[in-house]
Design a protein around this motif. Structure first.
Motif, PDB file in Angstrom:
ATOM      1  N   TRP A   1      -8.449   0.545   1.447  1.00  0.00           N
ATOM      2  CA  TRP A   1      -8.757  -0.399   2.003  1.00  0.00           C
ATOM      3  C   TRP A   1      -9.067  -1.588   3.155  1.00  0.00           C
ATOM      4  O   TRP A   1      -8.881  -2.394   3.580  1.00  0.00           O
ATOM      5  CB  TRP A   1      -7.865   0.116   3.398  1.00  0.00           C
ATOM      6  CG  TRP A   1      -7.395  -0.459   5.093  1.00  0.00           C
ATOM      7  CD1 TRP A   1      -8.162  -0.760   5.895  1.00  0.00           C
ATOM      8  CD2 TRP A   1      -6.077  -1.442   4.722  1.00  0.00           C
ATOM      9  NE1 TRP A   1      -7.458  -1.508   6.899  1.00  0.00           N
ATOM     10  CE2 TRP A   1      -6.886  -1.926   6.226  1.00  0.00           C
ATOM     11  CE3 TRP A   1      -5.268  -1.186   4.146  1.00  0.00           C
ATOM     12  CZ2 TRP A   1      -5.463  -2.653   6.866  1.00  0.00           C
ATOM     13  CZ3 TRP A   1      -4.389  -2.376   4.595  1.00  0.00           C
ATOM     14  CH2 TRP A   1      -4.387  -2.933   5.944  1.00  0.00           C
ATOM     15  N   ASP A   2     -10.789  -1.236   2.800  1.00  0.00           N
ATOM     16  CA  ASP A   2     -11.629  -2.163   2.532  1.00  0.00           C
ATOM     17  C   ASP A   2     -11.680  -3.343   1.855  1.00  0.00           C
ATOM     18  O   ASP A   2     -12.035  -4.582   2.559  1.00  0.00           O
ATOM     19  CB  ASP A   2     -13.094  -1.481   2.649  1.00  0.00           C
ATOM     20  CG  ASP A   2     -13.102  -0.650   2.927  1.00  0.00           C
ATOM     21  OD1 ASP A   2     -12.932  -0.218   4.036  1.00  0.00           O
ATOM     22  OD2 ASP A   2     -14.685   0.297   2.653  1.00  0.00           O
TER      23      ASP A   2
ATOM     24  N   LEU B   1       0.512  -1.350   0.428  1.00  0.00           N
ATOM     25  CA  LEU B   1       0.058  -0.126   0.031  1.00  0.00           C
ATOM     26  C   LEU B   1       1.032   1.213   0.235  1.00  0.00           C
ATOM     27  O   LEU B   1       1.680   0.845   0.813  1.00  0.00           O
ATOM     28  CB  LEU B   1      -0.801  -0.162   1.312  1.00  0.00           C
ATOM     29  CG  LEU B   1      -1.634   1.171   0.960  1.00  0.00           C
ATOM     30  CD1 LEU B   1      -2.638   1.804   0.115  1.00  0.00           C
ATOM     31  CD2 LEU B   1      -2.770   1.188   2.932  1.00  0.00           C
TER      32      LEU B   1
ATOM     33  N   THR C   1      -7.033   5.231  -1.106  1.00  0.00           N
ATOM     34  CA  THR C   1      -6.425   5.328   0.296  1.00  0.00           C
ATOM     35  C   THR C   1      -7.737   4.048   1.796  1.00  0.00           C
ATOM     36  O   THR C   1      -7.553   3.188   2.096  1.00  0.00           O
ATOM     37  CB  THR C   1      -5.094   5.631   1.439  1.00  0.00           C
ATOM     38  OG1 THR C   1      -4.536   6.138   0.134  1.00  0.00           O
ATOM     39  CG2 THR C   1      -4.398   4.555   1.862  1.00  0.00           C
ATOM     40  N   GLU C   2      -8.578   4.908   1.597  1.00  0.00           N
ATOM     41  CA  GLU C   2      -9.173   3.952   3.321  1.00  0.00           C
ATOM     42  C   GLU C   2     -10.496   3.654   1.797  1.00  0.00           C
ATOM     43  O   GLU C   2     -10.683   2.367   2.864  1.00  0.00           O
ATOM     44  CB  GLU C   2      -9.615   5.963   3.395  1.00  0.00           C
ATOM     45  CG  GLU C   2      -9.210   6.285   4.563  1.00  0.00           C
ATOM     46  CD  GLU C   2      -9.679   7.878   4.671  1.00  0.00           C
ATOM     47  OE1 GLU C   2     -11.419   7.468   5.085  1.00  0.00           O
ATOM     48  OE2 GLU C   2      -9.321   8.278   5.249  1.00  0.00           O
TER      49      GLU C   2
ATOM     50  N   VAL D   1      -8.504  -4.911   1.207  1.00  0.00           N
ATOM     51  CA  VAL D   1      -7.064  -5.562   2.126  1.00  0.00           C
ATOM     52  C   VAL D   1      -8.238  -6.327   2.999  1.00  0.00           C
ATOM     53  O   VAL D   1      -7.731  -7.438   3.390  1.00  0.00           O
ATOM     54  CB  VAL D   1      -6.519  -4.598   1.969  1.00  0.00           C
ATOM     55  CG1 VAL D   1      -5.271  -5.041   2.878  1.00  0.00           C
ATOM     56  CG2 VAL D   1      -5.944  -3.833   1.204  1.00  0.00           C
ATOM     57  N   ASP D   2      -8.858  -5.492   4.149  1.00  0.00           N
ATOM     58  CA  ASP D   2      -9.226  -6.146   5.586  1.00  0.00           C
ATOM     59  C   ASP D   2     -10.324  -7.338   5.058  1.00  0.00           C
ATOM     60  O   ASP D   2     -10.032  -8.136   5.602  1.00  0.00           O
ATOM     61  CB  ASP D   2     -10.083  -5.003   5.891  1.00  0.00           C
ATOM     62  CG  ASP D   2     -10.265  -4.749   7.721  1.00  0.00           C
ATOM     63  OD1 ASP D   2      -8.670  -5.028   7.827  1.00  0.00           O
ATOM     64  OD2 ASP D   2     -10.762  -4.336   8.042  1.00  0.00           O
TER      65      ASP D   2
ATOM     66  N   HIS E   1      -2.128 -10.136  10.771  1.00  0.00           N
ATOM     67  CA  HIS E   1      -2.508  -8.415  10.020  1.00  0.00           C
ATOM     68  C   HIS E   1      -2.257  -7.905  11.412  1.00  0.00           C
ATOM     69  O   HIS E   1      -3.099  -6.536  11.753  1.00  0.00           O
ATOM     70  CB  HIS E   1      -4.282  -8.765  10.153  1.00  0.00           C
ATOM     71  CG  HIS E   1      -3.909  -8.454   8.877  1.00  0.00           C
ATOM     72  ND1 HIS E   1      -5.416  -6.857   8.860  1.00  0.00           N
ATOM     73  CD2 HIS E   1      -3.166  -7.982   7.716  1.00  0.00           C
ATOM     74  CE1 HIS E   1      -5.190  -7.246   7.083  1.00  0.00           C
ATOM     75  NE2 HIS E   1      -4.315  -6.884   6.799  1.00  0.00           N
TER      76      HIS E   1
ATOM     77  N   THR F   1       0.241  -6.368   4.432  1.00  0.00           N
ATOM     78  CA  THR F   1       0.240  -5.686   4.025  1.00  0.00           C
ATOM     79  C   THR F   1       0.870  -5.171   4.543  1.00  0.00           C
ATOM     80  O   THR F   1       1.884  -4.513   5.473  1.00  0.00           O
ATOM     81  CB  THR F   1      -1.161  -4.290   4.534  1.00  0.00           C
ATOM     82  OG1 THR F   1      -2.268  -5.771   3.804  1.00  0.00           O
ATOM     83  CG2 THR F   1      -0.805  -3.517   4.160  1.00  0.00           C
TER      84      THR F   1
ATOM     85  N   PHE G   1      -4.359   2.933  10.631  1.00  0.00           N
ATOM     86  CA  PHE G   1      -4.193   1.125  10.568  1.00  0.00           C
ATOM     87  C   PHE G   1      -4.128   0.966  12.136  1.00  0.00           C
ATOM     88  O   PHE G   1      -3.992  -0.695  12.140  1.00  0.00           O
ATOM     89  CB  PHE G   1      -3.242   1.107   9.678  1.00  0.00           C
ATOM     90  CG  PHE G   1      -3.735   1.385   7.993  1.00  0.00           C
ATOM     91  CD1 PHE G   1      -3.848   1.132   7.312  1.00  0.00           C
ATOM     92  CD2 PHE G   1      -2.334   2.292   7.591  1.00  0.00           C
ATOM     93  CE1 PHE G   1      -4.592   1.978   6.325  1.00  0.00           C
ATOM     94  CE2 PHE G   1      -2.918   3.038   6.274  1.00  0.00           C
ATOM     95  CZ  PHE G   1      -3.682   2.600   5.571  1.00  0.00           C
TER      96      PHE G   1
END
Length: 708
Positions: free
Chosen positions: A119-120, A103, A115-116, A122-123, A249, A129, A154
């Motif tokens: 990230w959804d 990222l 970015t925000e 990735v999460d 994570h 990451t 994060f």
């Protein structure tokens, strides 16, 4: 090309906001590994990624591009993704098949809107990451501020691996806390000089190194015991702890880059080689029925198709990940969804537009093939005798819509075929052929997504199209009982037409009492395809209308209900009772009573306080606290009714007629930080002024059509 075993194949996806430097970093990685001899630039339109014409035109990534490097006995498959929300489907599919996300954060812009949103994904898929702070050569670069933003967003998993020396236009050095070395880069970038940490940096480097050791130790009980015993960990032990933390994570290592100046990519690739997990180290894939599919080269062959691309002069390209087994050229695999057998006559490793043929691919690897007939994105290809349907890519639902038509009406059929092709490539662009609205409607991720689709239609397919407002699927109903009669009489020589119908109509609701005004001889209850009900009562006594004509009256009523008297919209929730009429022994026939039934219903409808209904959606909008007031104002200005709110989320009921404009408004007032989700809730009455306006527009259009 050298064959790599499953432990030496790493799949990484480059993600981040637009202009964070993903494409440039990919170019660095290929250059450092010797895959290319010269680095291209986005400005010069000569990068391995971003090779499509539309990307050159816009100066942004639109597609996810697959590439690879070979770095110190490892193969790294790289996927460069778009940073704009409108192309988030490309991001979703890439994250789904990669094993590590890199990222990128801009050293000046920090944690941006893109970015925000990214990230959804990735999460959701819980991907290990790496955070890479790029553009450290920017004149306003602020590593410490961006690092603090990252920690706020994060959480405590953010783990400093490197920090910059001389950030800004003079940036040329990085202190690496794993190796406790300073890397100083030559003026043109490339291979750095390894130097001792300068005395003025030693205290900070020691402190951060100790924090890194503790972070590596806390993810594994054995390492924690070793740490307590020795007071430290060696480099290999730290790598082991960092890998465990990444997979849980709980560790997001932070690296430093100036991709534009080719500084830092080699060290990043070294970390990917040595620490980032390979597919075989990741948890096994889950099938839809709960079984596991381990990444085992000795297992049955199983491919997951994550992307479909139509290339001019080449045809259909299918990109896949080998989930299990070993794939060989010429192998035949079963596609259960396509109910077919596919023979993979050619296998390739892709580097942008260039493809390198290979004879086989092992589990964990990513490749592509040509001209699969019945296999598309989200399909699984299995070895014969083996069945597995892996959890598919969950693409984001559409947010905006527009009607589309060809400027040249002779292109209508071709337009349908082309839109089907585009949807095959891009599942987030949904095509709806709406018979009710008499429009072809495109559902997309945003205005830019629709604009790029139009560009492709005009430049790739040579089709001139028009975008029009998508109509709203209104419904019509009534609010009070009314009666009407209509006599249809036509005499023009020979057999005539005659039928007269008396009817009463009422608003229908579940559980309403039986009709008592007249004797009901027969009742038909019809669940309408467009929602709601029609209840049709036959109350004819004494043979005023022959029973055989009742179906024709019902047919006339149904036809009018498909083009309501108020705005031409579907009618719902009405009880119709035919209680009297007249017929002629010679001239009465089915068409006469169909017309009489239709017109009697129309006249009664206009006297029954007609009500126009509109589709209303349950909407949730979430954003940072400081933006809640702006969101509330926008919702209320778009006829939304607030139904609830907490710290970060506002819930509302919003008419569909306002949704498209509302999405754009919320994106503007929140700089794109609002996450908005809307689900159909119900049909509700429109305001009186809206009903009047729409009804007048319909009557005017009818009048003009009648004149023509």
């Amino acid at each position: 090309m050298k064959m790599y075993d499953e432990k030496h194949i790493k799949n990484v996806v480059l993600i981040g906001a637009a202009k964070s430097g993903k494409t440039t970093l990919a170019e660095d990685m290929l250059f450092e590994a010797g895959i290319i001899s010269k680095r291209g630039t986005v400005e010069e339109r000569n990068t391995v990624s971003d090779y499509h014409e539309v990307e050159h035109e816009r100066g942004n990534s639109v597609y996810a591009t697959t590439m690879h490097t070979e770095w110190r006995d490892y193969k790294i498959n790289i996927m460069d993704t778009p940073g704009l929300e409108d192309f988030s489907g490309e991001v979703a599919s890439s994250i789904r098949v990669c094993d590590t996300a890199v990222l990128l954060l801009h050293a000046y812009n920090g944690v941006e809107v893109g970015t925000e949103l990214i990230w959804d994904y990735v999460d959701r898929y819980n991907k290990p990451t790496i955070l890479a702070i790029n553009h450290l050569d920017h004149e306003n670069a602020n590593y410490s501020l961006v690092l603090e933003q990252a920690k706020q967003f994060f959480g405590h998993a953010v783990t400093v691996m490197q920090y910059p020396v001389n950030q800004g236009p003079g940036f040329n050095a990085i202190i690496d806390l794993l190796k406790m070395t300073m890397y100083r880069f030559p003026a043109g970038g490339g291979k750095p000089e390894k130097l001792p940490i300068p005395p003025e940096e030693q205290e900070q480097a020691d402190r951060l190194h100790n924090e890194l050791v503790e972070k590596a130790a806390e993810n594994d009980d054995a390492l924690m015991e070793l740490f307590f015993e020795k007071g430290s960990l060696d480099e290999d032990e730290m790598r082991q702890g960092l890998k465990i933390g990444m997979m849980k994570h709980q560790v997001f290592p932070v690296f430093c880059l100036s991709a534009r100046n080719n500084m830092g990519s080699g060290r990043l690739m070294g970390y990917i080689d040595n620490v980032a997990p390979s597919a075989v180290e990741m948890p096994p894939e889950q099938t839809e029925d709960g079984r596991e599919v381990p990444c085992d080269p000795a297992g049955p062959t199983c491919l997951f198709v994550f992307k479909t691309l139509l290339e001019p002069h080449i045809g259909k390209l299918s990109f896949f990940k080998v989930m299990s087994g070993e794939l060989r050229t010429g192998q035949e695999l079963q596609n259960e969804k396509g109910n077919t057998t596919e023979r993979l006559n050619q296998l390739f490793i892709a580097d942008g537009r260039n493809r390198q043929p290979v004879d086989k691919l092992r589990s964990g690897d990513i490749g592509c093939t040509l001209k699969l007939k019945n296999t598309f994105t989200n399909h699984i290809l299995n070895e014969k005798g083996f069945s597995a349907q892996i959890d598919p890519i969950h693409f984001p639902p559409p947010k905006v819509r527009v009607a589309i038509e060809a400027k040249n009406k002779t292109d209508d059929e071709k337009l349908g075929e082309v839109l089907s092709e585009i949807h095959m490539e891009d599942p987030t662009l949904e095509v709806e052929y709406n018979r009710e609205l008499k429009q072809v409607i495109l559902h997309g991720q945003g205005d830019l997504h629709l604009a790029v689709t139009r560009w492709r239609l005009e430049h790739i397919y040579n089709m001139q199209v028009e975008y029009l407002p998508a109509r709203i699927p209104y419904r019509e109903t009534i609010q009070k009982p009314a009666e009407a009669s209509y006599r249809h009489k036509k005499q023009s020589g020979g057999a005539g037409q005659f039928g007269e119908v008396f009817m009463k109509i009422e608003p229908y609701y579940e559980g309403m009492p039986p009709y008592k005004e007249y004797t009901v001889r027969d009742t038909e209850e019809i669940a309408l395809n467009w929602g709601g009900k029609l209840v049709f009562n036959n109350c004819i006594v004494g043979g005023a209308i022959d029973t055989r004509f009742l179906p024709s009256i019902l047919k006339g009523v149904m036809e009018k209900m498909q083009e309501g008297p108020l705005t031409g919209s579907y009618v719902r929730d009405v009880r119709v009772s035919v209680y009297d009429g007249k017929m002629h022994p010679v001239d009465s026939n089915d068409i006469s009573f169909k017309i009489a039934g239709m017109m009697a219903f129309r006249d009664a409808f206009h006297q029954a306080a007609p009500q126009l209904l509109e589709p209303v959606y349950d909407l949730e909008a979430s954003a940072p606290d400081v933006m809640m007031g702006d969101i509330m104002s926008e919702l209320q200005s778009h006829r939304s009714i607030i139904t609830g709110m907490d710290t970060h989320v506002i819930k509302a009921r919003t008419p569909q007629a306002e949704l498209d404009r509302l999405y754009a408004s919320l994106r503007n007032v929140t700089q794109g930080k609002a996450k908005v989700r809307a689900v159909f809730a119900e049909y509700a009455p429109v305001p009186a002024d809206v009903q009047k306006k729409l009804s007048e527009e319909y009557r005017k259009a009818e009048h003009e059509n009648g004149q023509h």
